[in-house]
Design a protein around this motif. Structure first.
Motif, PDB file in Angstrom:
ATOM      1  N   MET A   1       0.835  -1.182   0.000  1.00 44.45           N
ATOM      2  CA  MET A   1       0.000   0.000   0.000  1.00 44.45           C
ATOM      3  C   MET A   1       0.880   1.246   0.000  1.00 44.45           C
ATOM      4  N   LYS A   2       0.340   2.364  -0.476  1.00 47.71           N
ATOM      5  CA  LYS A   2       1.103   3.594  -0.608  1.00 47.71           C
ATOM      6  C   LYS A   2       0.472   4.705   0.229  1.00 47.71           C
ATOM      7  N   LEU A   3       1.347   5.585   0.735  1.00 48.28           N
ATOM      8  CA  LEU A   3       0.910   6.721   1.533  1.00 48.28           C
ATOM      9  C   LEU A   3       1.776   7.917   1.154  1.00 48.28           C
ATOM     10  N   ARG A   4       1.145   9.058   0.865  1.00 47.26           N
ATOM     11  CA  ARG A   4       1.878  10.265   0.489  1.00 47.26           C
ATOM     12  C   ARG A   4       2.125  11.146   1.707  1.00 47.26           C
ATOM     13  N   VAL A   5       3.345  11.684   1.800  1.00 48.55           N
ATOM     14  CA  VAL A   5       3.715  12.568   2.900  1.00 48.55           C
ATOM     15  C   VAL A   5       4.293  13.848   2.313  1.00 48.55           C
ATOM     16  N   ALA A   6       3.671  14.994   2.632  1.00 48.78           N
ATOM     17  CA  ALA A   6       4.135  16.292   2.139  1.00 48.78           C
ATOM     18  C   ALA A   6       5.093  16.901   3.155  1.00 48.78           C
ATOM     19  N   LEU A   7       6.271  17.350   2.672  1.00 47.57           N
ATOM     20  CA  LEU A   7       7.295  17.909   3.544  1.00 47.57           C
ATOM     21  C   LEU A   7       7.653  19.331   3.118  1.00 47.57           C
ATOM     22  N   THR A   8       8.001  20.151   4.110  1.00 49.33           N
ATOM     23  CA  THR A   8       8.519  21.483   3.815  1.00 49.33           C
ATOM     24  C   THR A   8      10.018  21.388   3.529  1.00 49.33           C
ATOM     25  N   LEU A   9      10.583  22.434   2.930  1.00 50.40           N
ATOM     26  CA  LEU A   9      12.028  22.453   2.688  1.00 50.40           C
ATOM     27  C   LEU A   9      12.802  22.421   4.006  1.00 50.40           C
ATOM     28  N   GLU A  10      12.233  23.045   5.040  1.00 48.67           N
ATOM     29  CA  GLU A  10      12.890  23.018   6.349  1.00 48.67           C
ATOM     30  C   GLU A  10      12.997  21.591   6.874  1.00 48.67           C
ATOM     31  N   GLU A  11      11.945  20.796   6.690  1.00 43.41           N
ATOM     32  CA  GLU A  11      11.976  19.396   7.129  1.00 43.41           C
ATOM     33  C   GLU A  11      12.949  18.578   6.287  1.00 43.41           C
ATOM     34  N   ILE A  12      12.962  18.850   4.982  1.00 40.28           N
ATOM     35  CA  ILE A  12      13.852  18.116   4.083  1.00 40.28           C
ATOM     36  C   ILE A  12      15.314  18.458   4.384  1.00 40.28           C
ATOM     37  N   ALA A  13      15.570  19.704   4.755  1.00 44.45           N
ATOM     38  CA  ALA A  13      16.944  20.154   4.966  1.00 44.45           C
ATOM     39  C   ALA A  13      17.640  19.400   6.091  1.00 44.45           C
TER      40      ALA A  13
ATOM     41  N   VAL B   1      -9.194  -7.242   9.539  1.00 44.38           N
ATOM     42  CA  VAL B   1     -10.216  -6.191   9.632  1.00 44.38           C
ATOM     43  C   VAL B   1      -9.548  -4.840   9.384  1.00 44.38           C
ATOM     44  N   LYS B   2     -10.345  -3.872   8.977  1.00 39.24           N
ATOM     45  CA  LYS B   2      -9.839  -2.513   8.758  1.00 39.24           C
ATOM     46  C   LYS B   2      -9.629  -1.813  10.101  1.00 39.24           C
ATOM     47  N   SER B   3      -8.537  -1.042  10.167  1.00 38.26           N
ATOM     48  CA  SER B   3      -8.244  -0.330  11.406  1.00 38.26           C
ATOM     49  C   SER B   3      -7.423   0.916  11.098  1.00 38.26           C
ATOM     50  N   ASN B   4      -7.528   1.931  11.965  1.00 34.62           N
ATOM     51  CA  ASN B   4      -6.697   3.130  11.869  1.00 34.62           C
ATOM     52  C   ASN B   4      -5.531   2.990  12.841  1.00 34.62           C
ATOM     53  N   GLU B   5      -4.336   3.122  12.324  1.00 37.18           N
ATOM     54  CA  GLU B   5      -3.154   2.971  13.161  1.00 37.18           C
ATOM     55  C   GLU B   5      -2.216   4.154  12.993  1.00 37.18           C
ATOM     56  N   LYS B   6      -1.427   4.415  14.028  1.00 37.11           N
ATOM     57  CA  LYS B   6      -0.382   5.432  13.961  1.00 37.11           C
ATOM     58  C   LYS B   6       0.966   4.740  13.961  1.00 37.11           C
ATOM     59  N   MET B   7       1.861   5.235  13.134  1.00 38.25           N
ATOM     60  CA  MET B   7       3.217   4.698  13.109  1.00 38.25           C
ATOM     61  C   MET B   7       4.197   5.810  12.798  1.00 38.25           C
ATOM     62  N   LYS B   8       5.412   5.671  13.283  1.00 35.33           N
ATOM     63  CA  LYS B   8       6.443   6.677  13.089  1.00 35.33           C
ATOM     64  C   LYS B   8       7.409   6.235  11.994  1.00 35.33           C
ATOM     65  N   VAL B   9       7.857   7.216  11.217  1.00 34.63           N
ATOM     66  CA  VAL B   9       8.838   6.938  10.162  1.00 34.63           C
ATOM     67  C   VAL B   9       9.891   8.040  10.190  1.00 34.63           C
TER      68      VAL B   9
ATOM     69  N   LYS C   1      -4.783   3.924   7.513  1.00 33.04           N
ATOM     70  CA  LYS C   1      -5.953   3.052   7.526  1.00 33.04           C
ATOM     71  C   LYS C   1      -5.613   1.805   6.736  1.00 33.04           C
ATOM     72  N   LYS C   2      -5.554   0.663   7.405  1.00 34.66           N
ATOM     73  CA  LYS C   2      -5.107  -0.554   6.731  1.00 34.66           C
ATOM     74  C   LYS C   2      -5.763  -1.782   7.363  1.00 34.66           C
ATOM     75  N   TYR C   3      -5.552  -2.932   6.717  1.00 38.07           N
ATOM     76  CA  TYR C   3      -6.016  -4.201   7.273  1.00 38.07           C
ATOM     77  C   TYR C   3      -5.025  -4.701   8.315  1.00 38.07           C
ATOM     78  N   ILE C   4      -5.548  -5.123   9.467  1.00 34.09           N
ATOM     79  CA  ILE C   4      -4.721  -5.744  10.498  1.00 34.09           C
ATOM     80  C   ILE C   4      -5.313  -7.119  10.817  1.00 34.09           C
TER      81      ILE C   4
ATOM     82  N   LEU D   1       4.552  -1.069   3.276  1.00 31.64           N
ATOM     83  CA  LEU D   1       3.987   0.279   3.208  1.00 31.64           C
ATOM     84  C   LEU D   1       4.995   1.170   2.497  1.00 31.64           C
ATOM     85  N   ILE D   2       4.582   1.784   1.387  1.00 32.51           N
ATOM     86  CA  ILE D   2       5.440   2.659   0.602  1.00 32.51           C
ATOM     87  C   ILE D   2       5.081   4.109   0.936  1.00 32.51           C
TER      88      ILE D   2
END
Length: 259
Positions: A1-13, A94-102, A23-26, A132-133
């Motif tokens: 599955m794919k998830l898009r993350v938008a970053l500022t230049l400050e975060e990228i720097a 089942v479908k579930s909402n999860e939080k994860m750090k990257v 939201k995924k199957y667990i 997860l991409i």
């Protein structure tokens, strides 16, 4: 599955740690991923006799051919469920909402991606989870344009500041900083602030911040202001042809010294 993350230049720097809402199957807790109400609710598939595959033999003028395919009745599992789990309807997930750090490293660019192994959707009835991409998107910045690890900022100068020189405060990725503008700065000149850009991937060095100068030319002048400008037109230093001749004469003298 794919998830898009938008970053500022400050975060990228500098790189950043992001908490993602996914939201995924667990795996279903009720049946522990089996898809059945209990372990006794399974029976051997009558179509494939528990083999999980069916064979079809065909004879042609070239000989006998055997075609092996997954069993359509049990999906290749070799068994079927008599009483499916009421929570997941037999899927084992089942479908579930999860939080994860990257952790996103510095220097990433638009279109780059990070693969989180086995952090995607859980497989059906105990199957292997997918990946997860995380796709990187770069937000447009208010002040800067990025080229590789370098960033560019447009600085507009007044005519007096460009002629006489000045010190101005400019934005950077780490707040504001002062930069000196030399007297006689020409439009289009690039001022360089070393290592004020973006840290490259895998510690490949830090880019610079370049400041491109422009000079503001006013359109609406008062009569008095026009008279000042007209007076300057007669001065040699404000005549581009005279300046060009002086420069040519200077370089000729330098050439004579070394000839």
């Amino acid at each position: 599955m794919k998830l898009r993350v938008a970053l500022t230049l400050e975060e990228i720097a500098e790189g950043v740690e992001k908490t993602l809402k996914v939201k995924k199957y667990i795996t279903c807790d009720s049946c522990s991923g089996t898809g059945a109400e209990s372990d006794s609710d399974f029976e051997t598939c009558p179509t494939c006799n528990g083999m999980g595959e069916v064979r079809q033999v065909s004879r042609t003028m070239f000989g006998q051919f055997v075609n092996v395919q997954p069993c359509s009745n049990c999906g290749g599992e070799g068994r079927i469920i008599r009483n499916k789990c009421s929570s997941c309807s037999g899927e084992g997930r089942v479908k579930s909402n999860e939080k994860m750090k990257v952790n996103i490293p510095s220097g990433v660019a638009n279109g780059n991606y990070i693969t989180l192994r086995r952090q995607g959707n859980a497989g059906i009835r105990g199957g292997q989870p997918g990946d997860l991409i995380v796709l990187i998107e770069e937000k447009e910045h208010e002040h800067f344009v990025r080229e590789g690890n370098d960033i560019y900022y447009d600085l507009m100068l007044s005519i007096p500041d460009a002629i006489l020189g000045t010190e101005v405060e400019v934005p950077t990725l780490k707040g504001k900083a002062k930069v000196k503008v030399e007297a006689g700065t020409q439009p289009g000149k690039l001022l360089r602030m070393r290592e004020r850009g973006i840290k490259g991937l895998n510690n490949s060095g830090t880019g610079d911040q370049f400041i491109k100068t422009s000079v503001y030319i006013p359109k609406d002048l008062t009569d008095e202001e026009k008279q000042h400008i007209i007076a300057l037109k007669g001065e040699d230093h404000f005549d581009p042809q005279s300046a060009k001749e002086r420069e040519k004469s200077f370089f000729s003298k330098i050439k004579d010294v070394f000839s």
